[in-house]
Design an enzyme around this catalytic site. Sequence first.
Site, PDB file in Angstrom:
ATOM      1  N   ARG A  65      -3.262  -5.378 -16.150  1.00 13.47           N
ATOM      2  CA  ARG A  65      -2.463  -5.909 -17.259  1.00 13.47           C
ATOM      3  C   ARG A  65      -3.303  -6.724 -18.224  1.00 13.47           C
ATOM      4  O   ARG A  65      -3.076  -6.702 -19.437  1.00 13.47           O
ATOM      5  CB  ARG A  65      -1.306  -6.745 -16.688  1.00 13.47           C
ATOM      6  CG  ARG A  65      -0.240  -5.867 -16.024  1.00 13.47           C
ATOM      7  CD  ARG A  65       0.575  -6.668 -15.038  1.00 13.47           C
ATOM      8  NE  ARG A  65       1.750  -5.964 -14.541  1.00 13.47           N
ATOM      9  CZ  ARG A  65       1.754  -5.057 -13.569  1.00 13.47           C
ATOM     10  NH1 ARG A  65       0.608  -4.727 -12.983  1.00 13.47           N
ATOM     11  NH2 ARG A  65       2.866  -4.486 -13.171  1.00 13.47           N
ATOM     12  N   ASP A  81       2.983  -2.980  -0.819  1.00 11.10           N
ATOM     13  CA  ASP A  81       1.601  -2.543  -0.592  1.00 11.10           C
ATOM     14  C   ASP A  81       1.035  -3.051   0.736  1.00 11.10           C
ATOM     15  O   ASP A  81      -0.015  -2.590   1.190  1.00 11.10           O
ATOM     16  CB  ASP A  81       0.705  -3.004  -1.750  1.00 11.10           C
ATOM     17  CG  ASP A  81       1.082  -2.319  -3.057  1.00 11.10           C
ATOM     18  OD1 ASP A  81       1.712  -1.247  -3.014  1.00 11.10           O
ATOM     19  OD2 ASP A  81       0.758  -2.864  -4.133  1.00 11.10           O
ATOM     20  N   GLY A 137      -1.829   4.827 -10.169  1.00 10.42           N
ATOM     21  CA  GLY A 137      -0.484   4.948 -10.720  1.00 10.42           C
ATOM     22  C   GLY A 137      -0.197   3.845 -11.724  1.00 10.42           C
ATOM     23  O   GLY A 137       0.457   4.074 -12.749  1.00 10.42           O
ATOM     24  N   LYS A 180      -5.439  -6.826  -8.402  1.00  9.85           N
ATOM     25  CA  LYS A 180      -5.475  -5.509  -9.064  1.00  9.85           C
ATOM     26  C   LYS A 180      -4.399  -5.401 -10.133  1.00  9.85           C
ATOM     27  O   LYS A 180      -4.675  -4.990 -11.260  1.00  9.85           O
ATOM     28  CB  LYS A 180      -5.309  -4.412  -8.004  1.00  9.85           C
ATOM     29  CG  LYS A 180      -5.349  -2.995  -8.565  1.00  9.85           C
ATOM     30  CD  LYS A 180      -5.865  -2.004  -7.556  1.00  9.85           C
ATOM     31  CE  LYS A 180      -4.843  -1.640  -6.486  1.00  9.85           C
ATOM     32  NZ  LYS A 180      -3.796  -0.733  -7.003  1.00  9.85           N
ATOM     33  N   LYS A 219       3.480   6.828  -2.798  1.00  9.27           N
ATOM     34  CA  LYS A 219       2.331   5.980  -3.155  1.00  9.27           C
ATOM     35  C   LYS A 219       1.065   6.865  -3.164  1.00  9.27           C
ATOM     36  O   LYS A 219       1.160   8.066  -3.277  1.00  9.27           O
ATOM     37  CB  LYS A 219       2.203   4.821  -2.170  1.00  9.27           C
ATOM     38  CG  LYS A 219       3.348   3.820  -2.279  1.00  9.27           C
ATOM     39  CD  LYS A 219       3.284   3.056  -3.579  1.00  9.27           C
ATOM     40  CE  LYS A 219       4.499   2.167  -3.768  1.00  9.27           C
ATOM     41  NZ  LYS A 219       4.568   1.604  -5.110  1.00  9.27           N
TER      42      LYS A 219
HETATM   43  C1  S3P Z   1       2.218  -2.248  -8.972  1.00 13.51           C
HETATM   44  C2  S3P Z   1       3.513  -2.108  -8.569  1.00 13.51           C
HETATM   45  C3  S3P Z   1       3.902  -1.485  -7.300  1.00 13.51           C
HETATM   46  C4  S3P Z   1       2.729  -1.410  -6.327  1.00 13.51           C
HETATM   47  C5  S3P Z   1       1.487  -0.934  -6.975  1.00 13.51           C
HETATM   48  C6  S3P Z   1       1.080  -1.847  -8.121  1.00 13.51           C
HETATM   49  C7  S3P Z   1       1.952  -2.842 -10.289  1.00 13.51           C
HETATM   50  O1  S3P Z   1       4.375  -0.187  -7.578  1.00 13.51           O
HETATM   51  O2  S3P Z   1       3.056  -0.579  -5.238  1.00 13.51           O
HETATM   52  O3  S3P Z   1       0.420  -0.894  -6.056  1.00 13.51           O
HETATM   53  O4  S3P Z   1       0.809  -3.261 -10.548  1.00 13.51           O
HETATM   54  O5  S3P Z   1       2.885  -2.906 -11.099  1.00 13.51           O
HETATM   55  P1  S3P Z   1       5.888   0.055  -8.074  1.00 13.51           P
HETATM   56  O6  S3P Z   1       6.338  -1.161  -8.762  1.00 13.51           O
HETATM   57  O7  S3P Z   1       5.863   1.226  -8.967  1.00 13.51           O
HETATM   58  O8  S3P Z   1       6.647   0.282  -6.812  1.00 13.51           O
END
Ligand code: S3P
Length: 441
Positions: free
Chosen positions: A32, A326, A105, A27, A353
């Site tokens: 990215r 995660d 997020g 994911k 989260k």
């Molecule tokens: C992610 C970074 C993590 C992770 C999220 C995906 C990413 O969050 O928990 O599911 O793809 O950069 P944070 O780095 O904000 O903690």
Amino acid sequence: MSKSTRSLEVRPCREPWEASFCVPGDKSISHRVAILAGLARGETKVTGFLPSDDCLCTLAAMEAMGAEVDRSGSADPARPETLTIRGVAGEVRDPGALVDCGNSGTAMRLLAGVLAARPFRSEVAGDRSLNSRPMRRIALPLEAMGAQVAGQGENCKPPLVIEGADLRPITYDMPVASAQVKSCILLAGMLTRGRTVVRQPEVTRDHTERLFAHFGVPVSVDGLDVTLDGPVVPMARDVTVPGDVSSAAFWMVAAAARPGARLELRGVGLNPTRVGIVRVLERMGASVAMQVDGGDDGEPYGTIRIEGGPLQGTEIAGAEIPNVIDEIPVLAVAGALANGVTEIRDAEELRVKESDRIREVVTRLRAMGAAVEEFDDGMRIVGGRPLSGAEIESHGDHRIAMAFAIAGLFAEGITRITDTACIDTSYPGFEERLAMLLARS
Ligand code: S3P
């Protein structure tokens, strides 16, 4: 099936089982790739893209910014795994309409870095869960670079209005160990003249840095510091996305905790900033082998083999947390199945989260009969008590739904997980895979 009514019934699986399969694309990397290929000069063929709701939001946002996506190479164009992205060569178009980030997020924080660096006003929003998550962590650095980011309340929750600008570069000491914040700043920095530096308090996943290198964006990493000299237009280059170790995690725990089970997962991303779960399961006494099979695109991938046996409790804390963040819901399930105490600390990030994952995990483990104490930054689980089937509400959080589906395999009676449409945000096909596993036992 309507979103609110989709549910999943899990019966216990007592037999040792054997399986070998692949999990869908990563994911974090898929988000990215969509962004970098969308910004690049030229055409990128993507194989193994994760066609989940979250990543499809990012792809749609890049299309709204002018990228052209050809899904015709995929068996299911609505959920494409193979696609071609023609990028905008740095000429980001005003998306015009609200950018919908759904439940993601990552989509919101990374896209905000792109939108902030171009001189137009844009609006980004998500679903109820995303609209309750803190965006101050990206608003602060983006404002320091010269953009304006307006959100709701003290924590700058979405919907956000981003007033983009010709930014100035910054050196930013990140107060939280967040790969999303780091990536937001690096993407903004890539579109900005001058030197951008991000200082991490702890190592966080480095997919952005690796993909920058793949797309010809010079980035240097020195310990916890990442430096980039912008502006740079990424150069399109085909990429294969490896399987998501965070999706593999559910099956890894299912196998590790079932004595006699044997599992082989192929084509899984083995980036060292993501495979903390392997070390945790090893500490718990599981037999886990990791074999790197390749990684020419900058992301190592390979095979994970697990043989199940009795597990013992462990401590998960400190610098290890960002590497397993995660996976903690399913590792907590492993803790409940292990003998002895499992303590999770320094994981307060879990509270912001997709749901408050400390609260949701603690209440649900208790509902299944586990002995759990809640802390502000984690939990303490006294493992080894028998679990009993229960009705488990997902709270719209995909990892809660899947972690408790795994718990259901070890419980007495039926475990019913409700509101499971959220599983599609990261792992379309999870339920079918679970059914195959149950059919084999
Ligand atoms: C992610 C970074 C993590 C992770 C999220 C995906 C990413 O969050 O928990 O599911 O793809 O950069 P944070 O780095 O904000 O903690």
